[in-house]
Every structure is written in C-alpha cells, then in structure tokens.
Design a protein around this motif. Sequence first.
Motif, PDB file in Angstrom:
ATOM      1  N   ALA A  90       0.838  -1.205   0.000  1.00 18.03           N
ATOM      2  CA  ALA A  90       0.000   0.000   0.000  1.00 18.03           C
ATOM      3  C   ALA A  90       0.875   1.257   0.000  1.00 18.03           C
ATOM      4  CB  ALA A  90      -0.929  -0.014   1.212  1.00 18.03           C
ATOM      5  N   ALA A  91       1.960   1.231   0.762  1.00 13.73           N
ATOM      6  CA  ALA A  91       2.863   2.397   0.795  1.00 13.73           C
ATOM      7  C   ALA A  91       3.526   2.604  -0.561  1.00 13.73           C
ATOM      8  CB  ALA A  91       3.910   2.198   1.889  1.00 13.73           C
ATOM      9  N   LEU A  92       3.913   1.526  -1.226  1.00 13.95           N
ATOM     10  CA  LEU A  92       4.508   1.633  -2.551  1.00 13.95           C
ATOM     11  C   LEU A  92       3.527   2.262  -3.539  1.00 13.95           C
ATOM     12  CD1 LEU A  92       6.854   0.783  -4.544  1.00 13.95           C
ATOM     13  CD2 LEU A  92       5.463  -1.251  -4.955  1.00 13.95           C
ATOM     14  N   LEU A  93       2.286   1.796  -3.515  1.00 12.23           N
ATOM     15  CA  LEU A  93       1.283   2.338  -4.431  1.00 12.23           C
ATOM     16  C   LEU A  93       0.908   3.773  -4.072  1.00 12.23           C
ATOM     17  CD1 LEU A  93      -0.924  -0.805  -4.955  1.00 12.23           C
ATOM     18  CD2 LEU A  93       0.552   0.318  -6.628  1.00 12.23           C
ATOM     19  N   LEU A  94       0.878   4.085  -2.786  1.00 12.26           N
ATOM     20  CA  LEU A  94       0.608   5.462  -2.389  1.00 12.26           C
ATOM     21  C   LEU A  94       1.736   6.383  -2.866  1.00 12.26           C
ATOM     22  CD1 LEU A  94      -1.261   7.400  -0.942  1.00 12.26           C
ATOM     23  CD2 LEU A  94      -0.043   6.883   1.175  1.00 12.26           C
ATOM     24  N   GLY A  95       2.969   5.892  -2.796  1.00 11.37           N
ATOM     25  CA  GLY A  95       4.096   6.657  -3.332  1.00 11.37           C
ATOM     26  C   GLY A  95       3.958   6.877  -4.830  1.00 11.37           C
ATOM     27  N   LEU A  96       3.490   5.853  -5.558  1.00 15.85           N
ATOM     28  CA  LEU A  96       3.252   6.002  -6.988  1.00 15.85           C
ATOM     29  C   LEU A  96       2.163   7.033  -7.252  1.00 15.85           C
ATOM     30  CD1 LEU A  96       3.725   5.012  -9.931  1.00 15.85           C
ATOM     31  CD2 LEU A  96       1.928   3.320  -9.488  1.00 15.85           C
ATOM     32  N   ASP A 129      -7.408  13.312  -6.184  1.00 18.74           N
ATOM     33  CA  ASP A 129      -6.961  12.177  -6.987  1.00 18.74           C
ATOM     34  C   ASP A 129      -6.182  11.176  -6.143  1.00 18.74           C
ATOM     35  OD1 ASP A 129      -8.139  13.199  -9.243  1.00 18.74           O
ATOM     36  OD2 ASP A 129      -6.283  14.061 -10.044  1.00 18.74           O
ATOM     37  N   VAL A 130      -5.343  11.674  -5.241  1.00 17.98           N
ATOM     38  CA  VAL A 130      -4.594  10.771  -4.362  1.00 17.98           C
ATOM     39  C   VAL A 130      -5.557  10.020  -3.441  1.00 17.98           C
ATOM     40  CG1 VAL A 130      -2.844  10.642  -2.540  1.00 17.98           C
ATOM     41  CG2 VAL A 130      -2.502  12.162  -4.480  1.00 17.98           C
ATOM     42  N   ASP A 158      -8.647   9.238  -4.204  1.00 16.17           N
ATOM     43  CA  ASP A 158      -9.270   8.221  -5.052  1.00 16.17           C
ATOM     44  C   ASP A 158      -8.335   7.035  -5.246  1.00 16.17           C
ATOM     45  OD1 ASP A 158     -11.524   9.781  -5.360  1.00 16.17           O
ATOM     46  OD2 ASP A 158     -10.865  10.644  -7.269  1.00 16.17           O
ATOM     47  N   ASP A 159      -7.047   7.315  -5.425  1.00 19.47           N
ATOM     48  CA  ASP A 159      -6.062   6.247  -5.565  1.00 19.47           C
ATOM     49  C   ASP A 159      -5.994   5.414  -4.290  1.00 19.47           C
ATOM     50  OD1 ASP A 159      -5.535   7.424  -7.997  1.00 19.47           O
ATOM     51  OD2 ASP A 159      -3.732   8.466  -7.301  1.00 19.47           O
ATOM     52  N   LEU A 160      -6.033   6.072  -3.152  1.00 17.39           N
ATOM     53  CA  LEU A 160      -6.004   5.376  -1.871  1.00 17.39           C
ATOM     54  C   LEU A 160      -7.241   4.494  -1.700  1.00 17.39           C
ATOM     55  CD1 LEU A 160      -4.190   5.140   0.594  1.00 17.39           C
ATOM     56  CD2 LEU A 160      -5.421   7.039   1.607  1.00 17.39           C
ATOM     57  N   PHE A 161      -8.384   4.987  -2.148  1.00 23.97           N
ATOM     58  CA  PHE A 161      -9.607   4.194  -2.110  1.00 23.97           C
ATOM     59  C   PHE A 161      -9.455   2.949  -2.993  1.00 23.97           C
ATOM     60  CE2 PHE A 161     -14.100   3.595  -3.631  1.00 23.97           C
ATOM     61  CZ  PHE A 161     -14.585   3.111  -2.431  1.00 23.97           C
ATOM     62  N   GLY A 162      -8.875   3.114  -4.174  1.00 25.15           N
ATOM     63  CA  GLY A 162      -8.630   1.978  -5.057  1.00 25.15           C
ATOM     64  C   GLY A 162      -7.673   0.971  -4.449  1.00 25.15           C
ATOM     65  N   ILE A 163      -6.633   1.460  -3.786  1.00 25.80           N
ATOM     66  CA  ILE A 163      -5.688   0.569  -3.108  1.00 25.80           C
ATOM     67  C   ILE A 163      -6.425  -0.247  -2.047  1.00 25.80           C
ATOM     68  CG2 ILE A 163      -3.680   0.511  -1.574  1.00 25.80           C
ATOM     69  CD1 ILE A 163      -2.700   3.071  -3.072  1.00 25.80           C
TER      70      ILE A 163
END
Length: 158
Positions: free
Chosen positions: A85-91, A111-112, A114-119
């Motif tokens: 999750a941390a790797l994807l949040l960094g992306l 947008d971040v 929304d990305d966190l929700f997707g993760i």
Amino acid sequence: MRRLHHSTRLWLYVLVGVALLLSAMLLPGSAVAWFYSDATAPGRWLVRLEQTAFPFSRWFHVAMFAWLALCLCRLFPRQPRWRLAALLLGLAVFGELLQVPVPGRTAGVGDVLDDLFGIGIGLGVDALWRWRRRRHLRRGRGPSRRGRGPDLRDAGGP
C-alpha cells in the motif's frame, strides 16, 4: 505457442497498468480536452459520465489502483500489505507531482484520495480471496498452495 508463467503475466499486467496510468496522468490538458469533446464517440460518453456523481476520471483512478494493488498482492504474497500500500501510495503521489509541469494539468489531493480508495479495494479483494482459500483448504476442498499431496499420516497405513 507457449503460455507465459503466472508471475510473468502478473508482471506484464503491472507494467501495462503503470504505463497506462502514467501516460494518462501526463497527457497535456489539450489532449484531455480532445478526449472529452463531442466530436468523438468516446468523448460524448465521457461527458455524460463526468456529469454523474462518480465521474470517469475518479473511476479511472480507483480502478487502476485497485488493479495494481491486486496484482502486487498476487506477485508478492509474503510481503506485508502495508508495504504494498505504501509503494502504491508513493506512486500515486509521484504521479500527481509529475502533473504539475504538464500544461493544462494540476495535481490534486482528491486524486490521491481516489487512488487510496482503489488501493483499499484491491487489498480488500485480496484479503477476501486469501480468506476463502484458507477456508477451503481447511475443509479439504482445494489443492495445496505448495503442491503437496494429501496428508497420509492419518490414512491408516503401516
């Protein structure tokens, strides 16, 4: 034709997902406007979606990061999920920061999120999949992950 190994296919899915995500995030505002124009068939569809409560741009962020999270969970089953999750949040943060110098684009905290929700969705689907697999293995319904056969100690042999 030879089939690709499971992990090779997953790596391809991750690479295609990251390439698609970053290319979509780095499109200039004029290219994005072309996608949303009434002159194109996808544009008419996207304009309608953008007027809903959950617009396409948000849906795209959620779907892409859920997909990437699920693929990474399958690729690295022994890694703690918080690291993935941390790797994807960094992306996600990196992708938003890359948008700052792109003409017509802005970085957004929404947008971040929304990305966190997707993760979270991707990690939740993976957790559900692992829970169901463990449950079936305990009941003796599924094959062992490590390829071992049945436990013969209780078979009543000599």
